[in-house]
Design a protein around this motif. Structure first.
Motif, PDB file in Angstrom:
ATOM      1  N   UNK A   1      25.567  42.254  -6.366  1.00  0.00           N
ATOM      2  CA  UNK A   1      26.468  41.736  -5.350  1.00  0.00           C
ATOM      3  C   UNK A   1      27.224  42.883  -4.721  1.00  0.00           C
ATOM      4  N   UNK A   2      27.574  42.676  -3.499  1.00  0.00           N
ATOM      5  CA  UNK A   2      28.521  43.605  -2.909  1.00  0.00           C
ATOM      6  C   UNK A   2      29.919  43.091  -3.245  1.00  0.00           C
ATOM      7  N   UNK A   3      30.898  43.843  -2.861  1.00  0.00           N
ATOM      8  CA  UNK A   3      32.281  43.463  -3.111  1.00  0.00           C
ATOM      9  C   UNK A   3      32.896  42.918  -1.832  1.00  0.00           C
ATOM     10  N   UNK A   4      34.056  42.290  -1.967  1.00  0.00           N
ATOM     11  CA  UNK A   4      34.768  41.741  -0.818  1.00  0.00           C
ATOM     12  C   UNK A   4      36.257  42.013  -1.024  1.00  0.00           C
ATOM     13  N   UNK A   5      36.971  42.219   0.060  1.00  0.00           N
ATOM     14  CA  UNK A   5      38.420  42.395  -0.012  1.00  0.00           C
ATOM     15  C   UNK A   5      39.057  41.083   0.412  1.00  0.00           C
ATOM     16  N   UNK A   6      39.929  40.562  -0.442  1.00  0.00           N
ATOM     17  CA  UNK A   6      40.546  39.259  -0.184  1.00  0.00           C
ATOM     18  C   UNK A   6      41.814  39.384   0.666  1.00  0.00           C
ATOM     19  N   UNK A   7      42.349  38.230   1.055  1.00  0.00           N
ATOM     20  CA  UNK A   7      43.546  38.179   1.895  1.00  0.00           C
ATOM     21  C   UNK A   7      44.783  38.755   1.226  1.00  0.00           C
ATOM     22  N   UNK A   8      44.729  39.007  -0.063  1.00  0.00           N
ATOM     23  CA  UNK A   8      45.860  39.602  -0.762  1.00  0.00           C
ATOM     24  C   UNK A   8      46.026  41.082  -0.425  1.00  0.00           C
ATOM     25  N   UNK A   9      45.062  41.664   0.269  1.00  0.00           N
ATOM     26  CA  UNK A   9      45.098  43.082   0.645  1.00  0.00           C
ATOM     27  C   UNK A   9      46.413  43.409   1.349  1.00  0.00           C
ATOM     28  N   UNK A  10      47.009  44.530   0.955  1.00  0.00           N
ATOM     29  CA  UNK A  10      48.276  44.956   1.567  1.00  0.00           C
ATOM     30  C   UNK A  10      48.082  46.172   2.481  1.00  0.00           C
ATOM     31  N   UNK A  11      46.838  46.500   2.799  1.00  0.00           N
ATOM     32  CA  UNK A  11      46.532  47.629   3.676  1.00  0.00           C
ATOM     33  C   UNK A  11      47.158  48.928   3.197  1.00  0.00           C
ATOM     34  N   UNK A  12      47.014  49.195   1.912  1.00  0.00           N
ATOM     35  CA  UNK A  12      47.620  50.399   1.336  1.00  0.00           C
ATOM     36  C   UNK A  12      46.806  51.662   1.610  1.00  0.00           C
ATOM     37  N   UNK A  13      45.607  51.504   2.118  1.00  0.00           N
ATOM     38  CA  UNK A  13      44.753  52.623   2.532  1.00  0.00           C
ATOM     39  C   UNK A  13      44.129  53.434   1.401  1.00  0.00           C
ATOM     40  N   UNK A  14      44.151  52.959   0.169  1.00  0.00           N
ATOM     41  CA  UNK A  14      43.581  53.765  -0.912  1.00  0.00           C
ATOM     42  C   UNK A  14      42.092  53.515  -1.147  1.00  0.00           C
ATOM     43  N   UNK A  15      41.583  52.369  -0.735  1.00  0.00           N
ATOM     44  CA  UNK A  15      40.177  52.046  -1.013  1.00  0.00           C
ATOM     45  C   UNK A  15      39.204  52.756  -0.071  1.00  0.00           C
ATOM     46  N   UNK A  16      39.547  52.830   1.181  1.00  0.00           N
ATOM     47  CA  UNK A  16      38.613  53.376   2.178  1.00  0.00           C
ATOM     48  C   UNK A  16      38.139  54.798   1.849  1.00  0.00           C
ATOM     49  N   UNK A  17      39.032  55.733   1.539  1.00  0.00           N
ATOM     50  CA  UNK A  17      38.553  57.103   1.305  1.00  0.00           C
ATOM     51  C   UNK A  17      37.752  57.305   0.018  1.00  0.00           C
ATOM     52  N   UNK A  18      37.847  56.383  -0.938  1.00  0.00           N
ATOM     53  CA  UNK A  18      37.101  56.571  -2.186  1.00  0.00           C
ATOM     54  C   UNK A  18      35.709  55.962  -2.157  1.00  0.00           C
ATOM     55  N   UNK A  19      35.366  55.248  -1.110  1.00  0.00           N
ATOM     56  CA  UNK A  19      34.050  54.606  -1.029  1.00  0.00           C
ATOM     57  C   UNK A  19      32.983  55.648  -0.679  1.00  0.00           C
ATOM     58  N   UNK A  20      32.042  55.910  -1.585  1.00  0.00           N
ATOM     59  CA  UNK A  20      31.033  56.929  -1.324  1.00  0.00           C
ATOM     60  C   UNK A  20      30.015  56.537  -0.255  1.00  0.00           C
ATOM     61  N   UNK A  21      29.909  55.260   0.060  1.00  0.00           N
ATOM     62  CA  UNK A  21      28.943  54.791   1.058  1.00  0.00           C
ATOM     63  C   UNK A  21      29.580  54.501   2.408  1.00  0.00           C
ATOM     64  N   UNK A  22      30.879  54.753   2.524  1.00  0.00           N
ATOM     65  CA  UNK A  22      31.619  54.456   3.756  1.00  0.00           C
ATOM     66  C   UNK A  22      31.451  52.995   4.162  1.00  0.00           C
ATOM     67  N   UNK A  23      31.469  52.115   3.164  1.00  0.00           N
ATOM     68  CA  UNK A  23      31.294  50.681   3.398  1.00  0.00           C
ATOM     69  C   UNK A  23      32.605  49.989   3.750  1.00  0.00           C
ATOM     70  N   UNK A  24      33.728  50.653   3.550  1.00  0.00           N
ATOM     71  CA  UNK A  24      35.038  50.043   3.787  1.00  0.00           C
ATOM     72  C   UNK A  24      35.622  50.560   5.091  1.00  0.00           C
ATOM     73  N   UNK A  25      36.115  49.621   5.902  1.00  0.00           N
ATOM     74  CA  UNK A  25      36.761  49.997   7.159  1.00  0.00           C
ATOM     75  C   UNK A  25      37.896  49.022   7.452  1.00  0.00           C
TER      76      UNK A  25
END
Length: 82
Positions: A1-25
């Protein structure tokens, strides 16, 4: 499965730079994960890095994009070999 970001996201910006596949935007309201690029970090790390750094635990498996470990590895190979 892939992952999903839920509505609880607070836009803290920590997930995007750690994704090795650049799948997060950044989406319209919260960050989003492209299921075509998400391999749950298979091929890169033992655990999904976005889940490891998320301070509020809002990145579960996406039930709409079920994939086996073998399929995730095939996707990793396809993505990294260009």
């Amino acid at each position: 499965m892939s992952l999903i970001i839920t509505d609880e996201c607070i836009n803290c910006d920590v997930c995007e730079p750690v994704c090795p596949n650049e799948a997060i935007s950044q989406g319209v309201e919260i960050y989003e994960i492209n299921p075509d690029l998400c391999t749950e970090c298979v091929g890169h790390y033992d655990k999904p890095q976005c889940q490891q750094v998320c301070p509020i635990d809002c990145i579960p498996l996406n039930p709409d994009h079920r994939e086996t470990q073998e399929a995730l590895m095939e996707k990793y190979i396809r993505i990294t070999q260009g």
